[in-house]
Design an enzyme around this catalytic site. Structure first.
Site, mmCIF file in Angstrom:
data_model
loop_
_atom_site.group_PDB
_atom_site.id
_atom_site.type_symbol
_atom_site.label_atom_id
_atom_site.label_comp_id
_atom_site.label_asym_id
_atom_site.label_seq_id
_atom_site.Cartn_x
_atom_site.Cartn_y
_atom_site.Cartn_z
ATOM 1 N N HIS A 72 -12.765 -19.794 13.582
ATOM 2 C CA HIS A 72 -13.877 -20.757 13.663
ATOM 3 C C HIS A 72 -14.144 -21.102 15.122
ATOM 4 O O HIS A 72 -13.240 -21.488 15.848
ATOM 5 C CB HIS A 72 -13.555 -22.019 12.864
ATOM 6 C CG HIS A 72 -13.804 -21.862 11.392
ATOM 7 N ND1 HIS A 72 -14.133 -22.908 10.570
ATOM 8 C CD2 HIS A 72 -13.788 -20.764 10.614
ATOM 9 C CE1 HIS A 72 -14.310 -22.465 9.332
ATOM 10 N NE2 HIS A 72 -14.094 -21.167 9.331
ATOM 11 N N TYR A 201 -17.433 -32.660 9.672
ATOM 12 C CA TYR A 201 -16.853 -34.002 9.727
ATOM 13 C C TYR A 201 -18.010 -34.989 9.631
ATOM 14 O O TYR A 201 -18.862 -35.029 10.521
ATOM 15 C CB TYR A 201 -16.115 -34.218 11.044
ATOM 16 C CG TYR A 201 -14.811 -33.440 11.194
ATOM 17 C CD1 TYR A 201 -14.804 -32.095 11.571
ATOM 18 C CD2 TYR A 201 -13.587 -34.057 10.959
ATOM 19 C CE1 TYR A 201 -13.605 -31.396 11.702
ATOM 20 C CE2 TYR A 201 -12.379 -33.362 11.096
ATOM 21 C CZ TYR A 201 -12.398 -32.034 11.465
ATOM 22 O OH TYR A 201 -11.217 -31.345 11.600
ATOM 23 N N PRO A 292 -4.704 -37.048 9.771
ATOM 24 C CA PRO A 292 -5.117 -35.634 9.742
ATOM 25 C C PRO A 292 -6.488 -35.334 10.351
ATOM 26 O O PRO A 292 -6.848 -34.159 10.487
ATOM 27 C CB PRO A 292 -5.102 -35.295 8.246
ATOM 28 C CG PRO A 292 -5.187 -36.589 7.531
ATOM 29 C CD PRO A 292 -4.580 -37.621 8.421
ATOM 30 N N LYS A 296 -3.999 -32.013 13.803
ATOM 31 C CA LYS A 296 -2.960 -31.780 14.821
ATOM 32 C C LYS A 296 -1.522 -31.727 14.291
ATOM 33 O O LYS A 296 -0.624 -31.262 14.995
ATOM 34 C CB LYS A 296 -3.029 -32.897 15.882
ATOM 35 C CG LYS A 296 -4.215 -32.774 16.805
ATOM 36 C CD LYS A 296 -4.085 -31.575 17.719
ATOM 37 C CE LYS A 296 -5.412 -31.163 18.296
ATOM 38 N NZ LYS A 296 -5.659 -29.743 18.267
ATOM 39 N N TYR A 384 -9.478 -30.243 20.448
ATOM 40 C CA TYR A 384 -9.458 -29.671 19.095
ATOM 41 C C TYR A 384 -8.792 -28.292 19.085
ATOM 42 O O TYR A 384 -7.961 -28.007 18.225
ATOM 43 C CB TYR A 384 -10.882 -29.594 18.526
ATOM 44 C CG TYR A 384 -10.908 -29.433 17.017
ATOM 45 C CD1 TYR A 384 -11.058 -30.549 16.179
ATOM 46 C CD2 TYR A 384 -10.771 -28.190 16.424
ATOM 47 C CE1 TYR A 384 -11.070 -30.411 14.796
ATOM 48 C CE2 TYR A 384 -10.775 -28.038 15.045
ATOM 49 C CZ TYR A 384 -10.935 -29.153 14.238
ATOM 50 O OH TYR A 384 -10.933 -29.014 12.869
#
Ligand code: RFL
Ligand code: PHB
Length: 390
Positions: A72, A201, A292, A296, A384
């Site tokens: 991704h 998100y 979450p 990580k 990220y």
């Protein structure tokens, strides 16, 4: 029984550490109190950051991940009924993440251990760690109704948040920090192709939602709920209706399908310091927990295991303990960065039931900033995909 490194826990931290040590010719034994079937099917994380992908690949454990994992290159932030993509490679010198379930990483590492003659003892519960402040620590454990002793040079407690490793440190040495959040996640697995190519998100008035996936056929979705939420109050139709509402975007719709699993995950931040007492070392969730939202937890566990393996190998091969001495401080620097990022993502994206409208406006302003500023997007992207391990 005697071994060089006694490892408690067959989660990602313990299994990766065992694998890296085995590759370097260092004998080790993993004790796991659950069954193999249980640890291979426990639904958890789904996103591997670049460092974790690299560690698995370079140690010969990445073959199935490279075949089945989904690379991704970005995520979508969805808010105010608009979607905004954050690209990873362009902000991070070409780095990205891999969507590949934790359960699959665990299966791969157990299969490799089996093939290479490693020792993982399932249904073996560690009861106590003794003599950690001497050169010959030991683990007392119960297996098939009898008590046994595993003598070793080093004990690695990779036994998760509720394990005995952290509790075996002297209370006078250990310092802890924690933060509770006024919400939890209700997570589902559904037999339906994902409605998106990348994770979404969503910050919505009704609460946070996340669209993730496990494969081109299986979706993984999460909803913010109350910390004491009753799963029985969430029949499938209510879950899909709530997901529809929170992902609402003109011209976009969420595919529904049979839900095959449901669960509620609490959210907390936690750090213990130091990660070492004598010959006892902590790694992964045994030492730290993140909510979450930043994806990580598994990656920190893998980073700890990578660092600890390198330190043990240096001590074993060269008699040089400098990396072991530095392990706690080196690992904690990364842990605190991930703690901050996870807290940042969590507070930016969830609806705090106690917060006022002012706080909500600040969230939206921050989301707009990331959506419109290259510098802000780059900061999110580099956290990220993961900062370098050392
Ligand atoms: P684990 O995986 O908890 O493994 C610890 C193991 O130790 C065993 N154990 C014992 N064995 C013998 N004797 C004893 N006395 C023992 N006590 C415990 C346990 O049975 C267990 O098998 O810890 P580890 O290896 O540190 O790995 C940590 C990760 O599992 C965790 O951080 C992640 O799953 C967190 N997480 C996520 N992390 C990510 O990086 N990306 C994600 O996308 C992500 N999503 C998630 C998540 C965690 C979730 N849940 C359910 C907590 C999503 C969810 C829903
Ligand atoms: C998941 O796929 O389980 C997942 C993905 C991203 C997160 C958390 C969990 O931030």
């Amino acid at each position: 029984m005697r071994t060089s490194v006694g490892i408690i826990g067959a989660g990602p931290a313990g299994l990766l550490l065992s694998h890296l040590l085995r590759q370097a010719g260092i004998e080790n034994v993993v004790l796991e109190n659950r069954t193999r079937d249980y640890v291979e099917h426990r639904q958890r994380a789904g996103v591997l950051e670049q460092n974790t992908v690299d560690a698995l690949r370079s140690s010969g454990a990445g073959e199935r991940m490279d075949r089945l994992g989904l690379r991704h290159d970005g995520i979508e932030l969805r808010f105010a009924r608009e979607g905004h993509r954050v690209d990873f490679p362009s902000h991070t010198g070409g780095r990205s993440v891999m969507v590949y379930a934790q359960t699959e990483v665990v299966k791969d590492l157990i299969a490799l251990s089996e093939r290479q003659g490693g020792t993982i003892r399932f249904e073996a519960e560690a009861l106590a760690i003794e003599k950690a402040d001497t050169g010959s620590p030991l683990i007392r454990y119960r297996h098939e109704g009898a008590e046994h002793t595993l003598e070793c040079d080093i004990v690695a407690a990779c036994d998760g948040f509720h394990g005995i490793g952290r509790q075996s440190m002297p209370p006078s040495l250990l310092r802890t920090w924690s933060h509770e959040y006024p919400f939890a996640w209700l997570g589902i697995l559904a037999d339906v192709p994902p409605s998106c190519d990348e994770l979404i998100y969503a910050n919505h008035e009704r609460g946070f939602a996340l669209h993730s996936m496990r494969s081109p056929q299986v979706s993984r979705l999460y909803l913010q709920v109350a910390p004491d939420e009753d799963l029985n109050a969430w029949p499938d139709e209510r879950i899909w209706a709530e997901l529809d509402a929170r992902f609402e975007l003109p011209g976009w719709s969420l595919e529904h399908g049979p839900i095959t699993e449901k669960g509620i995950t609490p959210m907390r931040s936690f750090v213990a310091e130091p990660l070492r007492y004598g010959r006892l070392f902590l790694a992964g969730d045994a030492a730290h927990i993140v909510p979450p939202t930043g994806a990580k937890g598994l990656n920190l566990a893998a980073a700890d295991a990578t660092l600890l393996a390198a330190a043990i190998i240096q001590a074993h091969d060269k008699g040089d303990e400098s990396l072991l001495d530095a392990y706690s401080e080196t690992a904690l620097r990364r842990v605190w960065r991930a703690e901050h990022f996870s807290y940042f993502m969590t507070t930016m994206l969830h609806r705090d039931p106690h917060a006022d409208e002012f706080a909500h406006r600040l969230q939206l302003s921050n989301l707009r900033y990331i959506a419109s500023s290259e510098a802000a997007a780059a900061s999110l992207a580099e956290n990220y995909v993961g900062l370098p391990v050392v």
